[in-house]
Design a protein around this motif. Sequence first.
Motif, PDB file in Angstrom:
ATOM      1  N   TYR A   1      -3.013 -10.268 -29.937  1.00  0.00           N
ATOM      2  CA  TYR A   1      -4.115 -10.649 -30.817  1.00  0.00           C
ATOM      3  C   TYR A   1      -4.679 -12.037 -30.489  1.00  0.00           C
ATOM      4  N   PRO A   2      -3.854 -13.136 -30.519  1.00  0.00           N
ATOM      5  CA  PRO A   2      -4.424 -14.440 -30.165  1.00  0.00           C
ATOM      6  C   PRO A   2      -4.784 -14.573 -28.698  1.00  0.00           C
ATOM      7  N   LEU A   3      -4.017 -13.924 -27.807  1.00  0.00           N
ATOM      8  CA  LEU A   3      -4.332 -14.000 -26.384  1.00  0.00           C
ATOM      9  C   LEU A   3      -5.717 -13.424 -26.105  1.00  0.00           C
ATOM     10  N   HIS A   4      -6.000 -12.264 -26.654  1.00  0.00           N
ATOM     11  CA  HIS A   4      -7.291 -11.621 -26.432  1.00  0.00           C
ATOM     12  C   HIS A   4      -8.403 -12.407 -27.123  1.00  0.00           C
ATOM     13  N   PHE A   5      -8.093 -12.991 -28.275  1.00  0.00           N
ATOM     14  CA  PHE A   5      -9.069 -13.773 -29.031  1.00  0.00           C
ATOM     15  C   PHE A   5      -9.526 -14.990 -28.230  1.00  0.00           C
ATOM     16  N   TYR A   6      -8.576 -15.809 -27.774  1.00  0.00           N
ATOM     17  CA  TYR A   6      -8.953 -17.011 -27.023  1.00  0.00           C
ATOM     18  C   TYR A   6      -9.542 -16.652 -25.663  1.00  0.00           C
ATOM     19  N   GLY A   7      -8.971 -15.635 -25.019  1.00  0.00           N
ATOM     20  CA  GLY A   7      -9.520 -15.197 -23.742  1.00  0.00           C
ATOM     21  C   GLY A   7     -10.960 -14.757 -23.860  1.00  0.00           C
ATOM     22  N   ALA A   8     -11.297 -14.103 -24.972  1.00  0.00           N
ATOM     23  CA  ALA A   8     -12.666 -13.628 -25.178  1.00  0.00           C
ATOM     24  C   ALA A   8     -13.651 -14.789 -25.251  1.00  0.00           C
ATOM     25  N   TRP A   9     -13.254 -15.871 -25.941  1.00  0.00           N
ATOM     26  CA  TRP A   9     -14.163 -17.015 -26.048  1.00  0.00           C
ATOM     27  C   TRP A   9     -14.337 -17.715 -24.704  1.00  0.00           C
ATOM     28  N   VAL A  10     -13.277 -17.872 -23.932  1.00  0.00           N
ATOM     29  CA  VAL A  10     -13.403 -18.471 -22.605  1.00  0.00           C
ATOM     30  C   VAL A  10     -14.289 -17.605 -21.721  1.00  0.00           C
ATOM     31  N   PHE A  11     -14.011 -16.307 -21.729  1.00  0.00           N
ATOM     32  CA  PHE A  11     -14.766 -15.379 -20.902  1.00  0.00           C
ATOM     33  C   PHE A  11     -16.242 -15.345 -21.289  1.00  0.00           C
ATOM     34  N   PHE A  12     -16.509 -15.233 -22.600  1.00  0.00           N
ATOM     35  CA  PHE A  12     -17.903 -15.086 -22.997  1.00  0.00           C
ATOM     36  C   PHE A  12     -18.667 -16.398 -22.818  1.00  0.00           C
ATOM     37  N   GLY A  13     -17.992 -17.547 -23.028  1.00  0.00           N
ATOM     38  CA  GLY A  13     -18.661 -18.817 -22.764  1.00  0.00           C
ATOM     39  C   GLY A  13     -19.084 -18.924 -21.312  1.00  0.00           C
ATOM     40  N   ALA A  14     -18.177 -18.569 -20.390  1.00  0.00           N
ATOM     41  CA  ALA A  14     -18.516 -18.579 -18.967  1.00  0.00           C
ATOM     42  C   ALA A  14     -19.577 -17.531 -18.650  1.00  0.00           C
ATOM     43  N   PHE A  15     -19.507 -16.391 -19.322  1.00  0.00           N
ATOM     44  CA  PHE A  15     -20.489 -15.328 -19.103  1.00  0.00           C
ATOM     45  C   PHE A  15     -21.891 -15.780 -19.504  1.00  0.00           C
ATOM     46  N   VAL A  16     -21.994 -16.434 -20.660  1.00  0.00           N
ATOM     47  CA  VAL A  16     -23.306 -16.914 -21.116  1.00  0.00           C
ATOM     48  C   VAL A  16     -23.851 -17.959 -20.141  1.00  0.00           C
ATOM     49  N   ALA A  17     -22.996 -18.915 -19.740  1.00  0.00           N
ATOM     50  CA  ALA A  17     -23.444 -19.940 -18.799  1.00  0.00           C
ATOM     51  C   ALA A  17     -23.902 -19.307 -17.490  1.00  0.00           C
ATOM     52  N   HIS A  18     -23.129 -18.359 -16.987  1.00  0.00           N
ATOM     53  CA  HIS A  18     -23.483 -17.696 -15.724  1.00  0.00           C
ATOM     54  C   HIS A  18     -24.770 -16.881 -15.884  1.00  0.00           C
ATOM     55  N   ALA A  19     -24.908 -16.204 -17.029  1.00  0.00           N
ATOM     56  CA  ALA A  19     -26.109 -15.395 -17.251  1.00  0.00           C
ATOM     57  C   ALA A  19     -27.360 -16.275 -17.308  1.00  0.00           C
ATOM     58  N   VAL A  20     -27.247 -17.418 -17.975  1.00  0.00           N
ATOM     59  CA  VAL A  20     -28.399 -18.336 -18.055  1.00  0.00           C
ATOM     60  C   VAL A  20     -28.802 -18.807 -16.666  1.00  0.00           C
ATOM     61  N   LEU A  21     -27.791 -19.083 -15.824  1.00  0.00           N
ATOM     62  CA  LEU A  21     -28.077 -19.593 -14.489  1.00  0.00           C
ATOM     63  C   LEU A  21     -28.567 -18.504 -13.537  1.00  0.00           C
ATOM     64  N   LYS A  22     -28.057 -17.283 -13.715  1.00  0.00           N
ATOM     65  CA  LYS A  22     -28.309 -16.250 -12.704  1.00  0.00           C
ATOM     66  C   LYS A  22     -29.219 -15.112 -13.138  1.00  0.00           C
ATOM     67  N   ALA A  23     -29.423 -14.939 -14.450  1.00  0.00           N
ATOM     68  CA  ALA A  23     -30.248 -13.812 -14.896  1.00  0.00           C
ATOM     69  C   ALA A  23     -31.653 -13.841 -14.291  1.00  0.00           C
ATOM     70  N   PRO A  24     -32.333 -14.993 -14.247  1.00  0.00           N
ATOM     71  CA  PRO A  24     -33.676 -14.986 -13.635  1.00  0.00           C
ATOM     72  C   PRO A  24     -33.640 -14.507 -12.183  1.00  0.00           C
TER      73      PRO A  24
END
Length: 419
Positions: free
Chosen positions: A163-186
């Motif tokens: 439960y906590p492992l997946h919870f914290y992992g999700a925030w790290v993953f999605f934060g990096a995903f959003v940053a990468h999407a902003v940089l690479k989506a265009p």
Amino acid sequence: MARSFLPTVPARGPFSPHFWRSPLRGPRFTAVLGVVLLAGITILFVTGLLSYAAYNPDLARVNDKTPGKGILGFYLFSWPTDPHWLYRLTQGVHVTLGLVLVPVLLAKLWSVVPRLFTLPPARSLTHALERISLLLLVGGALFEFTTGILNVQLDYVFPGSFYPLHFYGAWVFFGAFVAHAVLKAPVAFRNLRTMRDGGDEDADELVAPRPGPPTVSRRGALGLVGGGSLLLFATSAGRSFDGPLRETAVLTPHGGPEPGGGPGGFQINKTAAYAGIRAAETNEEAWRLAVTGPAGTVRLSRAELLAMPLHSAALPIACVEGWSTSDQWWRGVRLRDLAALVGHEEPVDVFVESLQRRGAFRRGALRANQVADPRSLLALFVNGEELTADHGYPARIIVPAAPGVLNTKWVARLTFGEL
């Protein structure tokens, strides 16, 4: 994809562009996979947040044992009881989509792996941010998908609580995903437009300077990825249904035929034997339900519960692992009637304790809106028969739209009051 093939040069390891020779790699191939992941991972994150909210995590520590969650543990509303199939839908989508995206994720990682070895490591501030986000994205994706799949398979080989492992992992993953999407989506959408217009892509760093001979076209490779996703869908989605469809879910523990026949022949997660429940403590003579409120504590036998007004509700069981059953017919005493019995004129929160001796969620908490719902029951019967031991005899909680672990089995005590 006609291209003249130059003589090969010795590959000097993965840091050399000549090491990567597949003619499939290129911005268009990566862009198609990236756009699919952009949509899919966004849905995964939203449904994951909804699953977190379904536990009413701020109600009691037993519902959420994540240490030091701080602002990451926000949620915006108390989990509703309508529609009664809400959690069955959101968690079924979350787990099924996570499995379906595995081939897409692996193909995407394969398509961009040369970028992990480009030199110099950072050519500019923007490039450095992109590389950092990429490392966090790759690590977070592998961690989240791996732990999620292991949880679905009931294979807890990782240290600590899922439960906590997946919870914290999700925030790290999605934060990096959003940053990468902003940089690479265009760039990804520009590459898709280029593909549509028939433009050239040979100048991109993902394109091998001296490609090897092709063994499959890019369209064929995308078809292979899509076929893998469809295969995973066909062999896992059935666990969210009953009857013959469940038997198609051969890749999940709760796939295959129902575990039994008759009124109680539907899926369970924990057996009475696993939970350490002994028949000697659940028989008519021994078992008493303790109900506590401002008027004190009353102890009720099963016969005394049966003498109270009984009500019925058709509700499913839906688990965080993504499996569920269709509506079962439950019959028992309304939780709000039990709250009134100990002095609460209006429904309030309730803290539920089980006879269960081991495993998670031996205790759980429900909000007042869940107690107030007329379909929320202390169930004594299912599908016209007494509960079986594995389904929670002598009494269990059943609440519309709640995660299965909050539908506590083998109930021993209910404590009503503000939590």
